[in-house]
Design a protein around this motif. Structure first.
Motif, PDB file in Angstrom:
ATOM      1  N   VAL A 127      25.235  49.778  43.816  1.00  0.00           N
ATOM      2  CA  VAL A 127      26.182  49.136  42.922  1.00  0.00           C
ATOM      3  C   VAL A 127      27.252  50.146  42.541  1.00  0.00           C
ATOM      4  O   VAL A 127      26.952  51.288  42.204  1.00  0.00           O
ATOM      5  CB  VAL A 127      25.477  48.623  41.652  1.00  0.00           C
ATOM      6  CG1 VAL A 127      26.487  47.979  40.715  1.00  0.00           C
ATOM      7  CG2 VAL A 127      24.372  47.641  42.025  1.00  0.00           C
ATOM      8  N   GLN A 128      28.490  49.730  42.610  1.00  0.00           N
ATOM      9  CA  GLN A 128      29.592  50.572  42.165  1.00  0.00           C
ATOM     10  C   GLN A 128      30.054  50.085  40.794  1.00  0.00           C
ATOM     11  O   GLN A 128      30.249  48.880  40.594  1.00  0.00           O
ATOM     12  CB  GLN A 128      30.760  50.522  43.148  1.00  0.00           C
ATOM     13  CG  GLN A 128      30.474  51.185  44.484  1.00  0.00           C
ATOM     14  CD  GLN A 128      29.607  50.323  45.388  1.00  0.00           C
ATOM     15  OE1 GLN A 128      29.838  49.130  45.529  1.00  0.00           O
ATOM     16  NE2 GLN A 128      28.602  50.932  46.000  1.00  0.00           N
ATOM     17  N   LEU A 129      30.222  51.038  39.887  1.00  0.00           N
ATOM     18  CA  LEU A 129      30.607  50.713  38.518  1.00  0.00           C
ATOM     19  C   LEU A 129      31.863  51.493  38.139  1.00  0.00           C
ATOM     20  O   LEU A 129      31.934  52.701  38.383  1.00  0.00           O
ATOM     21  CB  LEU A 129      29.482  51.056  37.541  1.00  0.00           C
ATOM     22  CG  LEU A 129      28.132  50.401  37.810  1.00  0.00           C
ATOM     23  CD1 LEU A 129      27.067  51.001  36.907  1.00  0.00           C
ATOM     24  CD2 LEU A 129      28.204  48.901  37.612  1.00  0.00           C
ATOM     25  N   ALA A 183      23.646  50.401  35.588  1.00  0.00           N
ATOM     26  CA  ALA A 183      23.047  49.172  36.108  1.00  0.00           C
ATOM     27  C   ALA A 183      21.674  49.476  36.681  1.00  0.00           C
ATOM     28  O   ALA A 183      21.472  50.517  37.322  1.00  0.00           O
ATOM     29  CB  ALA A 183      23.938  48.567  37.193  1.00  0.00           C
ATOM     30  N   GLY A 184      20.743  48.556  36.454  1.00  0.00           N
ATOM     31  CA  GLY A 184      19.403  48.726  36.984  1.00  0.00           C
ATOM     32  C   GLY A 184      18.719  47.394  37.171  1.00  0.00           C
ATOM     33  O   GLY A 184      19.321  46.335  36.959  1.00  0.00           O
ATOM     34  N   LEU A 185      17.452  47.458  37.531  1.00  0.00           N
ATOM     35  CA  LEU A 185      16.715  46.240  37.819  1.00  0.00           C
ATOM     36  C   LEU A 185      15.928  45.726  36.622  1.00  0.00           C
ATOM     37  O   LEU A 185      15.520  44.563  36.601  1.00  0.00           O
ATOM     38  CB  LEU A 185      15.779  46.466  39.014  1.00  0.00           C
ATOM     39  CG  LEU A 185      16.481  46.832  40.323  1.00  0.00           C
ATOM     40  CD1 LEU A 185      15.456  47.042  41.427  1.00  0.00           C
ATOM     41  CD2 LEU A 185      17.485  45.754  40.711  1.00  0.00           C
ATOM     42  N   VAL A 186      15.687  46.608  35.650  1.00  0.00           N
ATOM     43  CA  VAL A 186      14.945  46.198  34.464  1.00  0.00           C
ATOM     44  C   VAL A 186      15.691  46.649  33.218  1.00  0.00           C
ATOM     45  O   VAL A 186      16.354  47.682  33.213  1.00  0.00           O
ATOM     46  CB  VAL A 186      13.517  46.777  34.456  1.00  0.00           C
ATOM     47  CG1 VAL A 186      12.703  46.205  35.608  1.00  0.00           C
ATOM     48  CG2 VAL A 186      13.536  48.285  34.531  1.00  0.00           C
ATOM     49  N   SER A 187      15.563  45.889  32.164  1.00  0.00           N
ATOM     50  CA  SER A 187      16.188  46.256  30.896  1.00  0.00           C
ATOM     51  C   SER A 187      15.415  47.406  30.270  1.00  0.00           C
ATOM     52  O   SER A 187      14.200  47.363  30.153  1.00  0.00           O
ATOM     53  CB  SER A 187      16.201  45.045  29.961  1.00  0.00           C
ATOM     54  OG  SER A 187      16.967  44.008  30.509  1.00  0.00           O
ATOM     55  N   SER A 188      16.147  48.415  29.840  1.00  0.00           N
ATOM     56  CA  SER A 188      15.497  49.603  29.304  1.00  0.00           C
ATOM     57  C   SER A 188      16.482  50.395  28.466  1.00  0.00           C
ATOM     58  O   SER A 188      17.699  50.300  28.652  1.00  0.00           O
ATOM     59  CB  SER A 188      14.984  50.470  30.458  1.00  0.00           C
ATOM     60  OG  SER A 188      14.515  51.715  29.993  1.00  0.00           O
ATOM     61  N   ASN A 189      15.961  51.190  27.543  1.00  0.00           N
ATOM     62  CA  ASN A 189      16.808  52.103  26.794  1.00  0.00           C
ATOM     63  C   ASN A 189      16.711  53.531  27.341  1.00  0.00           C
ATOM     64  O   ASN A 189      17.197  54.468  26.709  1.00  0.00           O
ATOM     65  CB  ASN A 189      16.459  52.065  25.309  1.00  0.00           C
ATOM     66  CG  ASN A 189      15.028  52.514  25.044  1.00  0.00           C
ATOM     67  OD1 ASN A 189      14.255  52.695  25.973  1.00  0.00           O
ATOM     68  ND2 ASN A 189      14.689  52.683  23.785  1.00  0.00           N
ATOM     69  N   ASN A 214      22.193  53.292  38.904  1.00  0.00           N
ATOM     70  CA  ASN A 214      23.615  53.263  39.211  1.00  0.00           C
ATOM     71  C   ASN A 214      24.437  53.540  37.949  1.00  0.00           C
ATOM     72  O   ASN A 214      24.180  52.928  36.907  1.00  0.00           O
ATOM     73  CB  ASN A 214      24.002  51.901  39.782  1.00  0.00           C
ATOM     74  CG  ASN A 214      23.181  51.552  41.006  1.00  0.00           C
ATOM     75  OD1 ASN A 214      23.447  52.022  42.105  1.00  0.00           O
ATOM     76  ND2 ASN A 214      22.151  50.742  40.823  1.00  0.00           N
ATOM     77  N   TRP A 215      25.407  54.433  38.098  1.00  0.00           N
ATOM     78  CA  TRP A 215      26.209  54.867  36.964  1.00  0.00           C
ATOM     79  C   TRP A 215      27.689  54.869  37.334  1.00  0.00           C
ATOM     80  O   TRP A 215      28.060  55.178  38.463  1.00  0.00           O
ATOM     81  CB  TRP A 215      25.803  56.277  36.533  1.00  0.00           C
ATOM     82  CG  TRP A 215      24.418  56.330  35.982  1.00  0.00           C
ATOM     83  CD1 TRP A 215      23.246  56.375  36.671  1.00  0.00           C
ATOM     84  CD2 TRP A 215      24.065  56.321  34.593  1.00  0.00           C
ATOM     85  NE1 TRP A 215      22.177  56.398  35.809  1.00  0.00           N
ATOM     86  CE2 TRP A 215      22.653  56.371  34.529  1.00  0.00           C
ATOM     87  CE3 TRP A 215      24.795  56.280  33.402  1.00  0.00           C
ATOM     88  CZ2 TRP A 215      21.958  56.382  33.315  1.00  0.00           C
ATOM     89  CZ3 TRP A 215      24.116  56.296  32.207  1.00  0.00           C
ATOM     90  CH2 TRP A 215      22.714  56.344  32.162  1.00  0.00           C
TER      91      TRP A 215
END
Length: 122
Positions: free
Chosen positions: A2-4, A98-104, A111-112
């Protein structure tokens, strides 16, 4: 992969509001967990908040509640961070992740973006 790409940072005065944007490409955006982190000079990267991919609800770091609002627009492959009543202590580079699971936790995001500088003058 993923590109951000973040945008919207700049030099603002204390009390102003700012809206940061993060545009994503390269993967189905609607299935990604998105988050914002920030890093001030000499400090560790800090979780600002995230937004779940499926139900779109946002959650925030304990010290971030109240002035920070995260939203997403799946049609535009974008996530946003609204910061109100900016304080000099908010000065930092703000990163979209960006990632596959919600997390803090930063380690859970693969991906950054490159970051966008926010500087708040008193």
């Amino acid at each position: 992969q993923v590109q951000l790409v973040e945008s919207g940072g700049g030099l603002v005065q204390a009390g102003d509001s700012l809206r940061l944007s993060c545009a994503a490409s390269g993967r189905t955006f609607s299935s990604l967990a998105m988050a914002w982190f920030r890093q001030a000079p000499g400090k560790e990267r800090e979780f600002v908040g995230g937004i779940r991919w499926n139900i779109g609800s946002a959650y925030y770091g304990d010290s971030m509640k109240g002035r920070f609002t995260i939203s997403r627009d799946n049609a535009k492959n974008s996530v946003y961070l609204q910061i109100d009543s900016l304080e000099p202590e908010d000065t930092a580079v703000y990163y979209c992740a960006a990632g596959l699971v919600s997390s803090n936790l930063a380690r859970n995001y693969a991906n950054w973006g490159q970051g966008t500088q926010v500087t708040v003058s008193s």
